[in-house]
Design a protein around this motif. Structure first.
Motif, mmCIF file in Angstrom:
data_model
loop_
_atom_site.group_PDB
_atom_site.id
_atom_site.type_symbol
_atom_site.label_atom_id
_atom_site.label_comp_id
_atom_site.label_asym_id
_atom_site.label_seq_id
_atom_site.Cartn_x
_atom_site.Cartn_y
_atom_site.Cartn_z
ATOM 1 N N SER A 1 -5.130 -8.117 -4.777
ATOM 2 C CA SER A 1 -4.913 -6.741 -4.296
ATOM 3 C C SER A 1 -5.813 -6.262 -3.373
ATOM 4 O O SER A 1 -5.419 -5.017 -2.701
ATOM 5 C CB SER A 1 -4.628 -5.595 -5.269
ATOM 6 O OG SER A 1 -5.697 -5.478 -6.299
ATOM 7 N N LEU B 1 0.675 -1.157 0.024
ATOM 8 C CA LEU B 1 0.115 0.034 -0.031
ATOM 9 C C LEU B 1 0.657 1.118 0.044
ATOM 10 O O LEU B 1 1.938 1.478 0.523
ATOM 11 C CB LEU B 1 -1.027 0.062 1.395
ATOM 12 C CG LEU B 1 -1.596 -1.248 1.440
ATOM 13 C CD1 LEU B 1 -2.712 -1.282 2.632
ATOM 14 C CD2 LEU B 1 -2.732 -1.380 0.115
ATOM 15 N N ARG C 1 -2.733 -4.945 2.870
ATOM 16 C CA ARG C 1 -2.796 -4.199 4.014
ATOM 17 C C ARG C 1 -1.653 -3.849 4.569
ATOM 18 O O ARG C 1 -1.442 -2.897 5.640
ATOM 19 C CB ARG C 1 -3.699 -4.808 5.146
ATOM 20 C CG ARG C 1 -2.942 -5.999 5.972
ATOM 21 C CD ARG C 1 -3.855 -6.504 6.847
ATOM 22 N NE ARG C 1 -2.960 -7.451 7.661
ATOM 23 C CZ ARG C 1 -3.770 -8.379 8.404
ATOM 24 N NH1 ARG C 1 -4.990 -8.466 8.531
ATOM 25 N NH2 ARG C 1 -2.838 -9.005 9.212
ATOM 26 N N THR D 1 2.307 -1.801 4.004
ATOM 27 C CA THR D 1 3.220 -0.967 3.549
ATOM 28 C C THR D 1 4.674 -1.513 3.213
ATOM 29 O O THR D 1 4.852 -2.595 3.827
ATOM 30 C CB THR D 1 3.312 0.388 4.276
ATOM 31 O OG1 THR D 1 3.822 0.272 5.619
ATOM 32 C CG2 THR D 1 1.874 1.045 4.609
ATOM 33 N N ARG E 1 -2.564 4.018 -3.743
ATOM 34 C CA ARG E 1 -2.346 2.901 -4.734
ATOM 35 C C ARG E 1 -1.793 1.773 -4.126
ATOM 36 O O ARG E 1 -1.279 1.904 -2.848
ATOM 37 C CB ARG E 1 -1.342 3.698 -5.841
ATOM 38 C CG ARG E 1 -1.281 2.615 -7.023
ATOM 39 C CD ARG E 1 -0.489 3.304 -8.179
ATOM 40 N NE ARG E 1 -0.271 1.994 -9.085
ATOM 41 C CZ ARG E 1 -1.056 2.239 -10.389
ATOM 42 N NH1 ARG E 1 -2.068 3.223 -10.504
ATOM 43 N NH2 ARG E 1 -0.928 1.124 -11.207
ATOM 44 N N LYS E 2 -2.105 0.541 -4.975
ATOM 45 C CA LYS E 2 -1.392 -0.548 -4.443
ATOM 46 C C LYS E 2 -0.449 -1.170 -5.578
ATOM 47 O O LYS E 2 -0.953 -1.189 -6.771
ATOM 48 C CB LYS E 2 -2.552 -1.615 -4.322
ATOM 49 C CG LYS E 2 -3.323 -1.321 -3.402
ATOM 50 C CD LYS E 2 -4.760 -2.231 -3.081
ATOM 51 C CE LYS E 2 -5.959 -1.637 -2.404
ATOM 52 N NZ LYS E 2 -7.167 -2.685 -2.472
ATOM 53 N N GLU F 1 5.414 8.352 -1.856
ATOM 54 C CA GLU F 1 5.992 7.527 -0.884
ATOM 55 C C GLU F 1 7.286 7.982 -0.219
ATOM 56 O O GLU F 1 7.620 8.137 1.010
ATOM 57 C CB GLU F 1 5.875 5.923 -0.927
ATOM 58 C CG GLU F 1 6.176 5.309 0.399
ATOM 59 C CD GLU F 1 6.749 4.059 -0.183
ATOM 60 O OE1 GLU F 1 6.762 3.032 0.853
ATOM 61 O OE2 GLU F 1 7.545 3.867 -1.056
ATOM 62 N N LYS G 1 0.098 5.104 1.161
ATOM 63 C CA LYS G 1 -0.934 5.782 1.995
ATOM 64 C C LYS G 1 -0.621 7.362 1.747
ATOM 65 O O LYS G 1 0.494 7.645 2.007
ATOM 66 C CB LYS G 1 -1.095 5.241 3.276
ATOM 67 C CG LYS G 1 -1.643 3.810 3.173
ATOM 68 C CD LYS G 1 -1.581 3.280 4.867
ATOM 69 C CE LYS G 1 -2.202 1.921 5.072
ATOM 70 N NZ LYS G 1 -2.087 1.590 6.321
ATOM 71 N N VAL H 1 -5.318 5.115 1.448
ATOM 72 C CA VAL H 1 -4.671 4.220 0.327
ATOM 73 C C VAL H 1 -4.849 4.999 -1.225
ATOM 74 O O VAL H 1 -5.935 5.274 -1.577
ATOM 75 C CB VAL H 1 -5.402 2.865 0.410
ATOM 76 C CG1 VAL H 1 -4.486 1.956 -0.760
ATOM 77 C CG2 VAL H 1 -5.124 2.090 1.573
ATOM 78 N N LYS I 1 -6.321 8.660 -9.780
ATOM 79 C CA LYS I 1 -5.116 7.659 -9.074
ATOM 80 C C LYS I 1 -3.974 7.759 -9.544
ATOM 81 O O LYS I 1 -3.599 8.066 -10.899
ATOM 82 C CB LYS I 1 -5.629 6.185 -9.569
ATOM 83 C CG LYS I 1 -4.988 4.942 -9.167
ATOM 84 C CD LYS I 1 -5.570 3.679 -9.672
ATOM 85 C CE LYS I 1 -4.887 2.346 -9.205
ATOM 86 N NZ LYS I 1 -5.374 1.252 -9.633
#
Length: 768
Positions: free
Chosen positions: A440, A293, A444, A446, A303-304, A643, A295, A301, A633
Motif C-alpha cells: 500500500s 487512494l 498512487r 484513485t 486512506r488506502k 469519496e 484523496k 491522501v 484516519k
C-alpha cells in the motif's frame, strides 16, 4: 383385507428420497394399510401409503438398515470381495489387498454357516461337550463346502453374543465386523481420551504427531492415577486409525475450511455451456489485489483501500459485457450498476479506443444471468427487477467455483494487472517470497484512474488475445452477433428507475418518510393514494378525518436519496417521487444524509429551505476534511462515503442531456443559470437574449438613458417644490392676487446626464 408388508418392530430404514430424506424407525401399521414411521433425527411421525412404501422397497429407495433391532450391514458387501487376486495385471500391494478381502469374506461365510446351523439345531447348547461335538460335526460338512476353518468354542460363544439373535443373523453384519478393532476391549477412560485426541486433531494447524503425544501424556497420567501398571497404551497404528476413521465433512471443515470440505465431500457440477451470444451471462464480484487512494480536495491522501470489482461475462464468446470498480463491498447496488453497463453500448470506450477489432461492441440483453449465491444477490430486489424486464436468474451451486469457472478465470487473469500496478499486493497463498515492504505504500491510483487502466486492459489485451485452442473473444462475439442477432431491452431507463435496493415504506397524504428523508409531491402523492386506496387494509387505517395509510413497495439507490421509486400496485408502474429538498439531496447517499441530519442537530443549523441545507452539506464536507487533515484516519466506510460525496460535489460531475426543437436563439426555454432559490452567490439576474443587432442595442441604450434622465429631472423638480413649500409655510403669506395670463412658462428639460449616470453606476445594489 389389509395389505401386508415386511415391516416389524425394531426395523429401521434409510430413505434417500428428497421428500423423505433421512433415517426412519417403524412404528405401526394402520387399519387402512398405511405405515407410520418416526424420523430418527426429529422424532416426527410420517405416514406412508402401503403401495408407495412397497414401490420404494422394490425400487431400492427404502433401504432397511436394522431388522428387529439388529443391524443388517447391507453396505458391507461390495464387489471388491469377489475380485481375482491372481490377476496378472495387478501389483503386489493390490494382490495382498484382494487376498485379505477374500479371507475376510470366507471367514464371514464360515461364521454365518456355523451360526445358522446352531440356530437350526434345537438340542445343542453352549455347554462345552455338546458345543464341541456340534462344532466338529459342522466343521466336517463346512470343509467339504470350501470353509476349512474350525471355530473354537470360546470364539463361537463370542460370535453368538455379537452377531444378532436366533433367526436374525445377517451376513452383512458379520462381514462388517471382520478385521476391525472393537472399542469395547478398551476401558471407558481410554475411550474418553480417544475422543479428546480426535477433538484436538481436528483443530486448525494440529498434526497427527501432536494429537498422539497428547493422548500418550494423558494415558500415562490416568494410568498412574488409577495404579494400572499392566495395561499398555494403544499403538501408533491404532491411534492413527482412530483419527483417520473419525473424518467427517463437519470436522474437515473445522480444520481446513468450508470450501475445502465442500470440494472434498460434495460432487462437482458441470460448467455452463452456451450456444449463442447473450444466452448466459455470468456475474460475480471479488476484492482486487490493489490498494487505491482516497484523496481530499487538496490532493492529500486520506486512506488506502482495496477496491471491489464486478464482472459480467458472456459465456458463449467470453466477452466482457460489463464491469464496475468501486470501493463498496458486494451489494445489490454494485451488481445493478454492472448489469446496467451490459445493456448499453460502450460509447465511452468507442470514443476512447474506437471500434478496435470489435473489442468495444460488447453489450445487449442477456437471456439468463448466472449469479453467485452470496447474500447480496438473493434478495427480492434483484429478482424482482430482472424478472420485470424479462431476464431470468439462475444461481450457481454453493461453494462450487467450477460452475462459474469462466468468471473465476478472468478474475485470475485481471489479477496480473493489479499485481503490476503500483500498490498491487502479491497474489497466491504462499507469502514466503512476498516483499517485506507494504504494497500500500506504493499506491498512487484513485478509483477513476484504476478504472481507466482496467478498461484499457480489457479492450486492448483481453478481448483481442487468442486463447490457447480457442478464438479471441471479440472475434467470437462478432461472428455470433452476425449469426444470431442482438437482443436489447425495450426501455433501458426502466433499470435506471429500478436500480438499487428494495424496501417497504408507509405512504400518507404528507408523502413518504423513508430512512430519515421525506419524499413528497402533491400531484404524485394524490395519484398514488387515488389508485391504491381500494387496496388498503381497513383495519390499518386511522379514524375519520385522518390521513390514509398505505404500505408501499419502494426501490431506492443507496447513493442517491434525492428520489424514491414507488410501485403503484394498481397500475404496476413505478412512480418517482422527489425529496422535499430535491437539489440538496441530489447524489447524496442515505448514509451521508443520516450523518448530515446529525451534524445539523449538533451544530444547531437551520434546515428550513433547500438553500440552507445546501450550505449545511458544504459545511459538513468541509468539517470532514478538517477532521481528516487533523490526523484522524477515516475508517473504510468513512473513506467510501467521503469519496462519493467528493465526486458528487465536484465541478462538472453532472451533465443533463435534453432534446429540443430548433429555434432562432437556440435557447428555446432551456435555463442557462441556476434558479434564484438555489443560487448561493445571490448575483444579478442574467440578461435575456437581445434581438436586432447593433442598431437595436444602441437604440435601447439611448432609450434607457433618456428614461433615466426624465425620471431624475422629475425627482429634482419634486424635491425643489417641496423645499419651496416648506419655506413659504414658515414666513407670513402675502395676500393672494389672482393673475390671469395665457403666456405659460416653458418647462426646462436641461440636466447633467453624465453626472447622473456616474451616480447610478456607483450604486452597487442592483437587482436581487
Amino acid at each position: 383385507m389389509p395389505d401386508v408388508i415386511d415391516a416389524k418392530d425394531g426395523d429401521e430404514y434409510h430413505i434417500p428420497d428428497l421428500s423423505l430424506e433421512g433415517n426412519f424407525r417403524f412404528v405401526r401399521t394402520n387399519d387402512d394399510g398405511s405405515i407410520v414411521f418416526k424420523d430418527m433425527e426429529t422424532a416426527e411421525e410420517k405416514t406412508i401409503l402401503y403401495h408407495a412404501f412397497a414401490k420404494m422397497r422394490g425400487d431400492g429407495h427404502a433401504k432397511r438398515t436394522k431388522r428387529e433391532g439388529v443391524p443388517t450391514g447391507v453396505d458391507s458387501i461390495n464387489v471388491y470381495h469377489l475380485l481375482d487376486p491372481n490377476c496378472s495385471k495387478i501389483g503386489k500391494k493390490e494382490k495382498k489387498r484382494r487376498e485379505a478381502a477374500q479371507t475376510r469374506f470366507l471367514t464371514a461365510r464360515t461364521i454365518a454357516h456355523f451360526l445358522k446351523r446352531y440356530d437350526e439345531t434345537p438340542d445343542v447348547s453352549t455347554y462345552h461337550r455338546k458345543l464341541s461335538r456340534f462344532l466338529d460335526d459342522t466343521h466336517k460338512q463346512a470343509k467339504e463346502d470350501g470353509m476349512p476353518w474350525r471355530i473354537s468354542e470360546s470364539q463361537f460363544r463370542i460370535f453368538l453374543k455379537r452377531y444378532g439373535v436366533p433367526g436374525n443373523r445377517p451376513f452383512g453384519l458379520i462381514l462388517a465386523g471382520m478385521g476391525k478393532h472393537l472399542d469395547s476391549r478398551w476401558p471407558d477412560w481410554v475411550l474418553e481420551l480417544k475422543k479428546k485426541m480426535i477433538t484436538i486433531f481436528w483443530q486448525p494447524n494440529v498434526r497427527k504427531q501432536t494429537a498422539r503425544d497428547f493422548f500418550l501424556t494423558w494415558f500415562e497420567e490416568e494410568r498412574a492415577k488409577r495404579k494400572l501398571e499392566l495395561i499398555s497404551p494403544p499403538g501408533r497404528t491404532t491411534l492413527n486409525e482412530w483419527i483417520d476413521k473419525s473424518e467427517t465433512q463437519e470436522l474437515y471443515r473445522l480444520k481446513f475450511g468450508r470450501r475445502n470440505a465442500h470440494k472434498r465431500f460434495v460432487g462437482t457440477v458441470d460448467s455452463i455451456k452456451a450456444t449463442r451470444p447473450l444466452e448466459y451471462v455470468i456475474l460475480d464480484q471479488t476484492e482486487t489485489d490493489a490498494f487505491l487512494l482516497v484523496k481530499d480536495s487538496n490532493g492529500v491522501v486520506l486512506r488506502k483501500v482495496r477496491a471491489w470489482l464486478v464482472y459480467a461475462i458472456d459465456v458463449y464468446s467470453k466477452m466482457v459485457l460489463g464491469f464496475f470498480l468501486s470501493l463498496y463491498p458486494p451489494s445489490v447496488y454494485s451488481l445493478m450498476k454492472c448489469i446496467r453497463h451490459t445493456l448499453r453500448p460502450k460509447t465511452e470506450l468507442e470514443e476512447r479506443f474506437g471500434t478496435y477489432k470489435g473489442a468495444t461492441d460488447g453489450w445487449g440483453k442477456g437471456s439468463s444471468f448466472i449469479l453467485d449465491n452470496g447474500l447480496e444477490n438473493i434478495g427480492v430486489s434483484l429478482q424482482t427487477v430482472l424478472e420485470y424486464v424479462g431476464i431470468d436468474i439462475q444461481y450457481a451451486s454453493l461453494r462450487t467455483p467450477e460452475h462459474k469457472a469462466l468468471v473465476e478465470r478472468i478474475f485470475g487473469t485481471t489479477n496480473g494487472l493489479w499485481h503490476q500496478m503500483p500498490g498491487g499486493r502479491p497474489g497466491g497463498k504462499d507469502k514466503r517470497n512476498a516483499p517485506e515492504d507494504d504494497p500500500s505504500d506504493s499506491a498512487r491510483y484513485t478509483v477513476q484512474e484504476a478504472t481507466s487502466r482496467l478498461s484499457e486492459y480489457i479492450v486492448n489485451i483481453y478481448h483481442v488475445t487468442t486463447p490457447r485452442g480457442g478464438v479471441a473473444p471479440a472475434r467470437m462475439w462478432e461472428k455470433g452477433i452476425k449469426q444470431f442477432g442482438r437482443h436489447t431491452l425495450d426501455d433501458v431507463k426502466v433499470l435506471d428507475r429500478l436500480i438499487g435496493q428494495y424496501g417497504r415504506a408507509v405512504l400518507t397524504t404528507s408523502g413518504i418518510a423513508f430512512k430519515t428523508e421525506r419524499f413528497h409531491d402533491q400531484a404524485l402523492t394524490t395519484i398514488l393514494i387515488r389508485d391504491m386506496a381500494p387496496l388498503t387494509r381497513k383495519r390499518d387505517q386511522w379514524g375519520p378525518g385522518q390521513s390514509i395509510v398505505l404500505k408501499v413497495n419502494v426501490f431506492y439507490d443507496p447513493l442517491n436519496c434525492g428520489v424514491l421509486n414507488v410501485l403503484n400496485e394498481a397500475t404496476g408502474m413505478l412512480v418517482q417521487v422527489s425529496n422535499v429538498f430535491p437539489e440538496t439531496t441530489r447524489d447524496l447517499s442515505f448514509d451521508m444524509s443520516k450523518r448530515l441530519r446529525k451534524f445539523e442537530e449538533e451544530q444547531d443549523l437551520p434546515i428550513a429551505s433547500d438553500t440552507e441545507r445546501a450550505q449545511n452539506r458544504c459545511k459538513l464536507f468541509q468539517h470532514l476534511e478538517d477532521v481528516f487533515r487533523s490526523g484522524d484516519k477515516p475508517t473504510k466506510k468513512e473513506a467510501r462515503q467521503y469519496e462519493t460525496e467528493a465526486l458528487s460535489l465536484g465541478k462538472g460531475s453532472r451533465v443533463d442531456e435534453v432534446e429540443i426543437q430548433p429555434s432562432v436563439s437556440g435557447l428555446n426555454g432551456i435555463p442557462n443559470t441556476a434558479p434564484m432559490t438555489v443560487r448561493r452567490d445571490h448575483g444579478q439576474a442574467a440578461k435575456g437574449p437581445v434581438r436586432g443587432g447593433e442598431k437595436s442595442t444602441a437604440k435601447g441604450v439611448a432609450t434607457r438613458a433618456r428614461n433615466r434622465a426624465e425620471a431624475a429631472s422629475k425627482e429634482d423638480q419634486n424635491r425643489q417644490a417641496a423645499n419651496v413649500a416648506v419655506r413659504d409655510h414658515a414666513r407670513p403669506q402675502p395676500p393672494i392676487v389672482e393673475i390671469s395670463s395665457h403666456d405659460d412658462l416653458e418647462e426646462s428639460n436641461i440636466t447633467d446626464i453624465q453626472a447622473f449616470l456616474a451616480k447610478r453606476a456607483a450604486t452597487t445594489s442592483g437587482r436581487w
